[in-house]
Design a protein around this motif. Structure first.
Motif, PDB file in Angstrom:
ATOM      1  N   GLY A  76       0.788  -1.222   0.000  1.00 63.97           N
ATOM      2  CA  GLY A  76       0.000   0.000   0.000  1.00 63.97           C
ATOM      3  C   GLY A  76       0.819   1.269   0.000  1.00 63.97           C
ATOM      4  O   GLY A  76       0.315   2.340   0.369  1.00 63.97           O
ATOM      5  N   THR A  77       2.087   1.170  -0.445  1.00 64.52           N
ATOM      6  CA  THR A  77       2.965   2.343  -0.452  1.00 64.52           C
ATOM      7  C   THR A  77       3.810   2.353  -1.723  1.00 64.52           C
ATOM      8  O   THR A  77       3.930   1.356  -2.426  1.00 64.52           O
ATOM      9  N   TYR A  78       4.416   3.518  -1.988  1.00 65.82           N
ATOM     10  CA  TYR A  78       5.400   3.627  -3.056  1.00 65.82           C
ATOM     11  C   TYR A  78       6.512   4.559  -2.580  1.00 65.82           C
ATOM     12  O   TYR A  78       6.362   5.277  -1.588  1.00 65.82           O
ATOM     13  N   ARG A  79       7.613   4.554  -3.319  1.00 70.35           N
ATOM     14  CA  ARG A  79       8.795   5.264  -2.856  1.00 70.35           C
ATOM     15  C   ARG A  79       9.329   6.204  -3.928  1.00 70.35           C
ATOM     16  O   ARG A  79       9.396   5.851  -5.106  1.00 70.35           O
ATOM     17  N   ILE A  80       9.704   7.412  -3.495  1.00 68.35           N
ATOM     18  CA  ILE A  80      10.426   8.367  -4.330  1.00 68.35           C
ATOM     19  C   ILE A  80      11.714   8.695  -3.591  1.00 68.35           C
ATOM     20  O   ILE A  80      11.678   9.314  -2.517  1.00 68.35           O
ATOM     21  N   GLY A  81      12.837   8.259  -4.122  1.00 68.66           N
ATOM     22  CA  GLY A  81      14.089   8.428  -3.397  1.00 68.66           C
ATOM     23  C   GLY A  81      14.038   7.646  -2.101  1.00 68.66           C
ATOM     24  O   GLY A  81      13.756   6.451  -2.080  1.00 68.66           O
TER      25      GLY A  81
ATOM     26  N   LYS B 297       0.412  15.868  -0.435  1.00 67.60           N
ATOM     27  CA  LYS B 297       0.989  15.144   0.698  1.00 67.60           C
ATOM     28  C   LYS B 297       1.210  13.665   0.376  1.00 67.60           C
ATOM     29  O   LYS B 297       2.089  13.033   0.960  1.00 67.60           O
ATOM     30  N   ILE B 298       0.408  13.124  -0.538  1.00 63.86           N
ATOM     31  CA  ILE B 298       0.523  11.701  -0.868  1.00 63.86           C
ATOM     32  C   ILE B 298       1.025  11.468  -2.293  1.00 63.86           C
ATOM     33  O   ILE B 298       1.420  10.342  -2.638  1.00 63.86           O
ATOM     34  N   TYR B 299       1.027  12.508  -3.106  1.00 62.08           N
ATOM     35  CA  TYR B 299       1.528  12.419  -4.484  1.00 62.08           C
ATOM     36  C   TYR B 299       2.150  13.783  -4.798  1.00 62.08           C
ATOM     37  O   TYR B 299       1.450  14.705  -5.255  1.00 62.08           O
ATOM     38  N   PRO B 300       3.457  13.948  -4.553  1.00 60.18           N
ATOM     39  CA  PRO B 300       4.079  15.277  -4.533  1.00 60.18           C
ATOM     40  C   PRO B 300       4.447  15.813  -5.911  1.00 60.18           C
ATOM     41  O   PRO B 300       5.584  16.231  -6.148  1.00 60.18           O
ATOM     42  N   TYR B 301       3.480  15.813  -6.811  1.00 58.56           N
ATOM     43  CA  TYR B 301       3.730  16.271  -8.170  1.00 58.56           C
ATOM     44  C   TYR B 301       2.660  17.275  -8.585  1.00 58.56           C
ATOM     45  O   TYR B 301       1.482  17.132  -8.254  1.00 58.56           O
ATOM     46  N   GLU B 302       3.100  18.260  -9.353  1.00 54.26           N
ATOM     47  CA  GLU B 302       2.155  19.123 -10.058  1.00 54.26           C
ATOM     48  C   GLU B 302       1.674  18.383 -11.296  1.00 54.26           C
ATOM     49  O   GLU B 302       2.461  17.722 -11.985  1.00 54.26           O
TER      50      GLU B 302
ATOM     51  N   TYR C  58       5.780  11.134 -12.950  1.00 56.10           N
ATOM     52  CA  TYR C  58       5.595   9.690 -13.085  1.00 56.10           C
ATOM     53  C   TYR C  58       4.162   9.345 -12.712  1.00 56.10           C
ATOM     54  O   TYR C  58       3.689   9.711 -11.636  1.00 56.10           O
ATOM     55  N   PHE C  59       3.485   8.625 -13.591  1.00 50.44           N
ATOM     56  CA  PHE C  59       2.070   8.338 -13.350  1.00 50.44           C
ATOM     57  C   PHE C  59       1.632   7.119 -14.135  1.00 50.44           C
ATOM     58  O   PHE C  59       2.264   6.686 -15.098  1.00 50.44           O
ATOM     59  N   SER C  60       0.500   6.574 -13.707  1.00 51.55           N
ATOM     60  CA  SER C  60      -0.256   5.601 -14.482  1.00 51.55           C
ATOM     61  C   SER C  60      -1.670   6.126 -14.627  1.00 51.55           C
ATOM     62  O   SER C  60      -2.113   6.974 -13.849  1.00 51.55           O
ATOM     63  N   ILE C  61      -2.388   5.617 -15.615  1.00 47.55           N
ATOM     64  CA  ILE C  61      -3.761   6.046 -15.824  1.00 47.55           C
ATOM     65  C   ILE C  61      -4.539   4.884 -16.441  1.00 47.55           C
ATOM     66  O   ILE C  61      -3.986   4.075 -17.193  1.00 47.55           O
ATOM     67  N   GLY C  62      -5.811   4.798 -16.099  1.00 48.76           N
ATOM     68  CA  GLY C  62      -6.629   3.729 -16.651  1.00 48.76           C
ATOM     69  C   GLY C  62      -8.105   4.053 -16.595  1.00 48.76           C
ATOM     70  O   GLY C  62      -8.542   4.943 -15.856  1.00 48.76           O
TER      71      GLY C  62
ATOM     72  N   GLU D 155      11.589   2.154  -6.987  1.00 49.56           N
ATOM     73  CA  GLU D 155      10.952   3.449  -6.793  1.00 49.56           C
ATOM     74  C   GLU D 155       9.796   3.618  -7.777  1.00 49.56           C
ATOM     75  O   GLU D 155       9.589   2.804  -8.685  1.00 49.56           O
ATOM     76  N   LEU D 156       9.056   4.711  -7.602  1.00 58.02           N
ATOM     77  CA  LEU D 156       7.933   5.009  -8.486  1.00 58.02           C
ATOM     78  C   LEU D 156       8.363   5.000  -9.952  1.00 58.02           C
ATOM     79  O   LEU D 156       7.667   4.454 -10.811  1.00 58.02           O
ATOM     80  N   LYS D 157       9.518   5.566 -10.238  1.00 58.15           N
ATOM     81  CA  LYS D 157       9.971   5.673 -11.631  1.00 58.15           C
ATOM     82  C   LYS D 157      10.269   4.305 -12.248  1.00 58.15           C
ATOM     83  O   LYS D 157      10.365   4.190 -13.482  1.00 58.15           O
ATOM     84  N   ASP D 158      10.390   3.273 -11.413  1.00 52.74           N
ATOM     85  CA  ASP D 158      10.752   1.942 -11.906  1.00 52.74           C
ATOM     86  C   ASP D 158       9.552   1.026 -12.100  1.00 52.74           C
ATOM     87  O   ASP D 158       9.721  -0.122 -12.527  1.00 52.74           O
ATOM     88  N   ARG D 159       8.321   1.473 -11.795  1.00 49.82           N
ATOM     89  CA  ARG D 159       7.161   0.587 -11.865  1.00 49.82           C
ATOM     90  C   ARG D 159       6.895   0.155 -13.315  1.00 49.82           C
ATOM     91  O   ARG D 159       6.990   0.961 -14.247  1.00 49.82           O
TER      92      ARG D 159
END
Length: 292
Positions: free
Chosen positions: A60-65, A104-109, A138-142, A267-271
């Motif tokens: 239930g988590t992901y990592r950035i750095g 706070k949970i997805y630190p991207y514009e 970095y994102f996914s969409i569906g 990390e998130l970028k590696d999913r």
């Protein structure tokens, strides 16, 4: 929250501003409803957008750095109020931007836009993601549209078939009990591109069809005649109905992203199947729902 309607000479659709969710698709000459109507006894949604994640994350988590963030399955956008940014007789566009809570949970514009364009026999669903920030996004969409199956209440779901184009077989990635992808594969032989729906087809979660096996999926009656067809500009998709519920609907889910692999530790970028958008970039995809 508001509901918007688009209508032409043959088709009418309704979209809820909460989640920019398609809630109804009807043919005007028959008044037949093709979309599942979100009965919470089975599943209280109709066609949510999945962003910025598709599927579940390991633990239930992901990592950035070095920083770890919590995230619910399929992300948070399906429960957010979208703004209408343009509306015409045959087309409407919704938009969502970050808030203090989402950062706070997805630190991207980001700017997420979802559009609907009526067709003579259905609707085109359009995604646009923009990166107004100064770092890569970095994102996914569906998509997650659920269709009534059986369409005819006098028939059973097992009277119906799923069409996968001109394939001789379709290969599905096995999903673990924890909802993660595995290295296992299920092989489904097809006859004339058709797979019969059985009572146990979804006992082990969704069919996850990866690697551009086909870009068209249809639900068909017992004769093989399609009544709803989804054509997708995506590399993978899911076919899902709640397990062990005998739910009277099935989803065709176009994905640009997927749940984590059970052994994933990056990390998130590696999913797997994730998307990367450079600062100032714009990303577009679409899928089409056609009805007979």
């Amino acid at each position: 929250m508001a509901v918007y309607e688009l209508k032409n000479e043959t088709i009418a659709v309704q979209i809820n501003s909460c989640g920019a969710e398609l809630r109804s698709l009807k043919k005007l000459d028959t008044n037949v409803e093709y979309m599942w109507q979100a009965d919470p006894k089975y599943w209280g949604r109709t066609s949510p957008i999945l962003f910025p994640f598709v599927g579940g994350l390991k633990n239930g988590t992901y990592r950035i750095g070095e920083k770890t963030y919590p995230m619910t399955k399929h992300g948070f956008c399906r429960d957010r109020e979208f703004e209408v940014i343009s509306q015409a007789e045959q087309e409407i566009w919704f938009q969502l931007k970050p808030t203090e809570d989402t950062l706070k949970i997805y630190p991207y514009e980001f700017v997420l836009k979802q559009g609907y364009r009526l067709l003579p026999d259905g609707v085109k669903v359009l995604w646009q993601v923009e990166n107004p920030g100064s770092e890569e996004l970095y994102f996914s969409i569906g998509g997650h549209p659920a269709f009534n199956c059986p369409l005819d209440p006098e028939k059973k779901q097992t009277d119906y078939k799923i069409y996968f184009g001109r394939l001789e077989e379709v290969v599905s990635t096995k999903i673990s009990e924890a909802g993660m992808a595995t290295d296992g594969r299920d092989h489904y032989p097809l006859k004339d591109g058709l797979l019969s729906i059985t009572e146990n087809l979804f006992d082990h979660d969704a069919l996850v069809i990866e690697n551009d096996q086909t870009n068209v999926v249809a639900f068909c009656d017992e004769t093989g005649k399609p009544y709803v067809t989804v054509t997708m500009d995506v590399p993978l998709f899911g076919i899902w109905s709640p397990d062990h519920k005998n739910a009277p609907f099935i989803c065709i889910e176009p994905w640009c992203g997927r749940c984590d692999h059970e052994n994933f530790d990056g990390e998130l970028k590696d999913r797997q199947w994730g998307n990367t958008l450079a600062p100032g970039g714009v990303w577009n995809r679409e899928y089409t729902i056609q009805v007979n």
